[in-house]
Motif scaffolding. Sequence first.
Motif: not given
Length: 144
Positions: A130-131, A134
């Motif tokens: 997820i990071c 992002y």
Amino acid sequence: MTSELPVTTISHAIQLAVAPVFLLTGVASILSVLTNRLARIIDRSRFLYGKSLSANDNNLAIQTELKSLRQRARLIHCAIGLCTTCLLLICSVVAVLFLGSFIAVNIAVVIAPLFVVAMLCLITALLNFICEIYLATVHVRGGP
């Protein structure tokens, strides 16, 4: 009658081991996605590095993107390591479940921690993923 007991035992052991095998398939699919993303990051880094070498001036935009790609690669690399660890732990769960059918030992003390650690590895890998997403989309969203 005694010849049927080992077949029944093996059949039960295989039934117990099937559920974690489905989990193996899912995590392997995630691992495939992660390795593909890492390959794209590496390809883009090589392209930009070559472009920065051929340019006379030190282009700030290229250097900024290379820094972002290094961060993304680090996150994906960590996620790949965690997914691989998760897969190894799940394989260990399958092996212990199978062996537990033949050995008169309380295997719950081994299986529960292995499974919990495997899930923690998977959760952490997905958080890294997820990071990375992002970071990959920060410029599209109009961020810094």
